[in-house]
Scaffold this active site. Structure first.
Site, PDB file in Angstrom:
ATOM      1  N   LYS A 187       1.743  -3.682   7.361  1.00  0.00           N
ATOM      2  CA  LYS A 187       1.922  -3.865   5.918  1.00  0.00           C
ATOM      3  C   LYS A 187       3.404  -3.833   5.529  1.00  0.00           C
ATOM      4  CE  LYS A 187      -2.103  -4.306   3.750  1.00  0.00           C
ATOM      5  NZ  LYS A 187      -2.372  -5.338   2.712  1.00  0.00           N
ATOM      6  N   TYR A 226      -1.506   0.033  10.958  1.00  0.00           N
ATOM      7  CA  TYR A 226      -1.821  -0.614   9.678  1.00  0.00           C
ATOM      8  C   TYR A 226      -0.585  -0.633   8.776  1.00  0.00           C
ATOM      9  CZ  TYR A 226      -3.518  -0.882   4.865  1.00  0.00           C
ATOM     10  OH  TYR A 226      -3.685  -1.216   3.539  1.00  0.00           O
ATOM     11  N   THR A 262       0.816  -1.222   0.000  1.00  0.00           N
ATOM     12  CA  THR A 262       0.000   0.000   0.000  1.00  0.00           C
ATOM     13  C   THR A 262       0.845   1.266   0.000  1.00  0.00           C
ATOM     14  OG1 THR A 262      -1.379   1.344   1.476  1.00  0.00           O
ATOM     15  CG2 THR A 262      -0.185  -0.433   2.497  1.00  0.00           C
ATOM     16  N   GLU A 311       0.317   3.599   1.817  1.00  0.00           N
ATOM     17  CA  GLU A 311       0.466   4.018   3.222  1.00  0.00           C
ATOM     18  C   GLU A 311       1.861   3.689   3.762  1.00  0.00           C
ATOM     19  OE1 GLU A 311      -1.736   5.586   5.522  1.00  0.00           O
ATOM     20  OE2 GLU A 311      -2.795   6.100   3.693  1.00  0.00           O
TER      21      GLU A 311
HETATM   22  O1  F7E Z   1      -8.219   8.475   4.415  1.00  0.00           O
HETATM   23  C1  F7E Z   1      -8.434  11.981   5.529  1.00  0.00           C
HETATM   24  C2  F7E Z   1      -7.622  11.011   6.371  1.00  0.00           C
HETATM   25  O2  F7E Z   1      -9.420   6.484   5.346  1.00  0.00           O
HETATM   26  C3  F7E Z   1      -7.620   9.292   3.443  1.00  0.00           C
HETATM   27  C4  F7E Z   1      -6.860   2.378   2.951  1.00  0.00           C
HETATM   28  O3  F7E Z   1      -7.494   1.640   1.941  1.00  0.00           O
HETATM   29  O4  F7E Z   1      -5.892   3.759   1.316  1.00  0.00           O
HETATM   30  C5  F7E Z   1      -6.607   3.779   2.503  1.00  0.00           C
HETATM   31  O5  F7E Z   1      -5.960   4.486   3.535  1.00  0.00           O
HETATM   32  C6  F7E Z   1      -7.277  10.630   4.009  1.00  0.00           C
HETATM   33  C7  F7E Z   1      -6.562  10.604   5.365  1.00  0.00           C
HETATM   34  O6  F7E Z   1      -7.731   6.192   3.481  1.00  0.00           O
HETATM   35  C8  F7E Z   1     -11.827  11.950   6.779  1.00  0.00           C
HETATM   36  O7  F7E Z   1      -7.123  11.651   7.532  1.00  0.00           O
HETATM   37  C9  F7E Z   1     -10.349  13.425   6.244  1.00  0.00           C
HETATM   38  O8  F7E Z   1      -5.533  11.561   5.345  1.00  0.00           O
HETATM   39  O9  F7E Z   1      -9.879   7.197   2.969  1.00  0.00           O
HETATM   40  P1  F7E Z   1      -8.897   7.061   4.059  1.00  0.00           P
HETATM   41  P2  F7E Z   1      -6.176   6.030   3.809  1.00  0.00           P
HETATM   42  O10 F7E Z   1      -5.877   6.303   5.221  1.00  0.00           O
HETATM   43  O11 F7E Z   1      -5.418   6.800   2.791  1.00  0.00           O
HETATM   44  C10 F7E Z   1      -4.641   3.067   1.370  1.00  0.00           C
HETATM   45  C11 F7E Z   1      -4.141   2.934  -0.029  1.00  0.00           C
HETATM   46  C12 F7E Z   1      -4.706   1.770   2.088  1.00  0.00           C
HETATM   47  O12 F7E Z   1      -3.956   0.852   1.813  1.00  0.00           O
HETATM   48  C13 F7E Z   1      -5.595   1.673   3.247  1.00  0.00           C
HETATM   49  O13 F7E Z   1      -5.905   0.313   3.495  1.00  0.00           O
HETATM   50  O14 F7E Z   1      -8.485  11.334   4.257  1.00  0.00           O
HETATM   51  N1  F7E Z   1      -9.789  12.215   6.014  1.00  0.00           N
HETATM   52  N2  F7E Z   1     -11.579  13.296   6.710  1.00  0.00           N
HETATM   53  C14 F7E Z   1     -10.687  11.267   6.330  1.00  0.00           C
HETATM   54  N3  F7E Z   1     -10.614   9.910   6.256  1.00  0.00           N
HETATM   55  C15 F7E Z   1     -11.717   9.217   6.646  1.00  0.00           C
HETATM   56  N4  F7E Z   1     -11.689   7.867   6.564  1.00  0.00           N
HETATM   57  N5  F7E Z   1     -12.857   9.857   7.100  1.00  0.00           N
HETATM   58  C16 F7E Z   1     -12.953  11.235   7.182  1.00  0.00           C
HETATM   59  O15 F7E Z   1     -13.973  11.776   7.589  1.00  0.00           O
END
Ligand code: F7E
Length: 382
Positions: free
Chosen positions: A161, A157, A133, A135
């Protein structure tokens, strides 16, 4: 003879697209799903075949990445040509609450699969794809990120990974396994509802239909490189068709803030929002409606109500969505995949958002019972 693939995480976003893609290529696809008291196969229901059907091309098994005996038995029984390890506890924020389980499933789970293949003497036959990922790059050490960029994980996470990534590389080098990592940056209409892109497209649809007043978000300034999972499963497959195993970044090379993603999702239904304030006091206000676009995308019956909402706050910030350590910026350089695999994405961010919004408006209409209509059979690649 059809090739046999095993997909762990087949009920997830990428698993569902990959299963359909491989079945269309003539594979027999086996999938591992976790037992749950509720149905958890929505994303692959259109591919499901009754166990009484002869010559099935989709076969599901109960299992879990934390259960070595189960994984070893399944791999031994089906002797797959290809294993795609897509299963994981994949929510970054949740991994801070469940760090031990995350390490077990996302880190040791990879080892269990590699060891099963080794102990079953399947190394000459079975190729392995490990879902790594973006990440992993965390506190980024280089912009854009490519295969040689050092990792700096920023969540339980990503740390789990990291182990999965390196144990895959180690088994490749130690035992000459055909084991490869795909370092992906991906989204789609099938994204889980609590990830940011889907949370936004779902909320914007509900706001347009009058089902929800406002959406509360976390860090609006973080930047992500979002591509369509449909494009990305083609890369997974291509990686396993190479003579030599290797690791690849799969990305679009464009990065966008969460704030701009919100703007673009509203723009998709002809609505302009304006952000005001700062930090936890930042809000977005409905500023303007292009009524023609709204009618076309959402429907005329919803317009009167929506018009009354001009000037309302539709986005706010709630610190409960902040992460103890954040990944501020991700942007990938997929040059290696483009040159070696000939991989090109078909979707850009605008067409990804369009696909997600169309899907969510349709889904939310069904949910609100405002429009009649049965479930459609989904064929993701048609
Ligand atoms: O957050 C910001 C949050 O939860 C993206 C997983 O599939 O992609 C995913 O990880 C960004 C972060 O995904 C909210 O702080 C703002 O900066 O959609 P996310 P992630 O953390 O990038 C990668 C490729 C993976 O491998 C992982 O398994 O968005 N953010 N406001 C928020 N995020 C969430 N969830 N909710 C909010 O309200």
């Amino acid at each position: 003879m059809s090739k046999v693939a095993l997909i762990t995480g087949i009920t997830g976003q990428d698993g569902a697209y990959l299963a359909e893609y491989l079945i269309k290529k003539g594979y027999i696809v086996h999938g591992i799903k976790r037992r749950s008291s509720m149905f958890n196969t929505d994303r692959i229901d259109h591919l499901y075949q009754d166990p009484h059907v002869e010559n099935r091309n989709l076969i599901l098994h109960y299992g879990d990445l934390t259960d070595s005996l189960n994984l070893t038995r399944i791999i031994g029984e089906i002797q797959p040509d290809e294993i795609y390890n897509l299963a994981a506890m994949s929510h970054v924020k949740v991994s801070f609450d469940t760090p031990e389980y995350t390490a077990n499933a996302d880190g040791l789970g990879v080892l269990r699969i590699l060891e099963a293949v080794r102990l079953l003497n399947l190394i000459p036959k079975t190729r392995i794809y490990q879902a790594s990922t973006s990440e992993l790059y965390g506190l980024v050490q280089e912009v854009p990120q490519k295969e040689t960029t050092p990792f700096y994980p920023r969540s339980p996470y990503a740390v789990a990974k990291l182990y999965g990534y390196w144990i895959t590389v180690n088994y490749r080098e130690a035992y000459k396994m055909h084991a490869s990592n795909g370092i992906l940056f991906n989204e789609s209409p099938l994204r889980g509802e609590t990830f940011v892109t889907r949370k936004v497209t779902r909320a914007v649809s509900r706001i347009a239909l009058g089902m929800q007043k406002k959406v509360y978000m976390g860090n609006l300034s973080s930047k992500r490189d979002w591509g369509h999972a449909k494009d990305y499963v083609r890369a997974m497959y291509a990686i396993l068709q190479q003579d030599e195993p290797s690791d690849y970044v799969i990305a679009t090379g464009i990065t966008t803030t969460i704030r701009d993603f919100l703007r673009m999702a509203f723009a998709e239904i002809g609505v302009e929002i304006i952000f005001k304030g700062e930090n936890v006091n930042e809000v977005a206000v409905l500023n303007y409606i292009d009524e023609k676009v709204f009618i076309e995308r959402v429907g005329e019956v919803y317009l009167d109500n929506f018009r009354k909402r001009i000037g309302d706050e539709v986005v706010g910030v709630d610190p409960q969505y902040f992460r103890p350590t954040e990944v501020d910026l991700l942007i990938g350089d997929a040059t290696k995949a483009r040159t070696r695999l000939g991989w090109e994405p078909k979707y850009d961010l605008a067409s990804l958002i369009e696909d997600m919004m169309l899907n969510d408006i349709k889904l939310m209409k069904k949910e609100s019972y405002l429009k009649e209509g049965g479930y459609e059979v989904l064929n993701y690649f048609e």
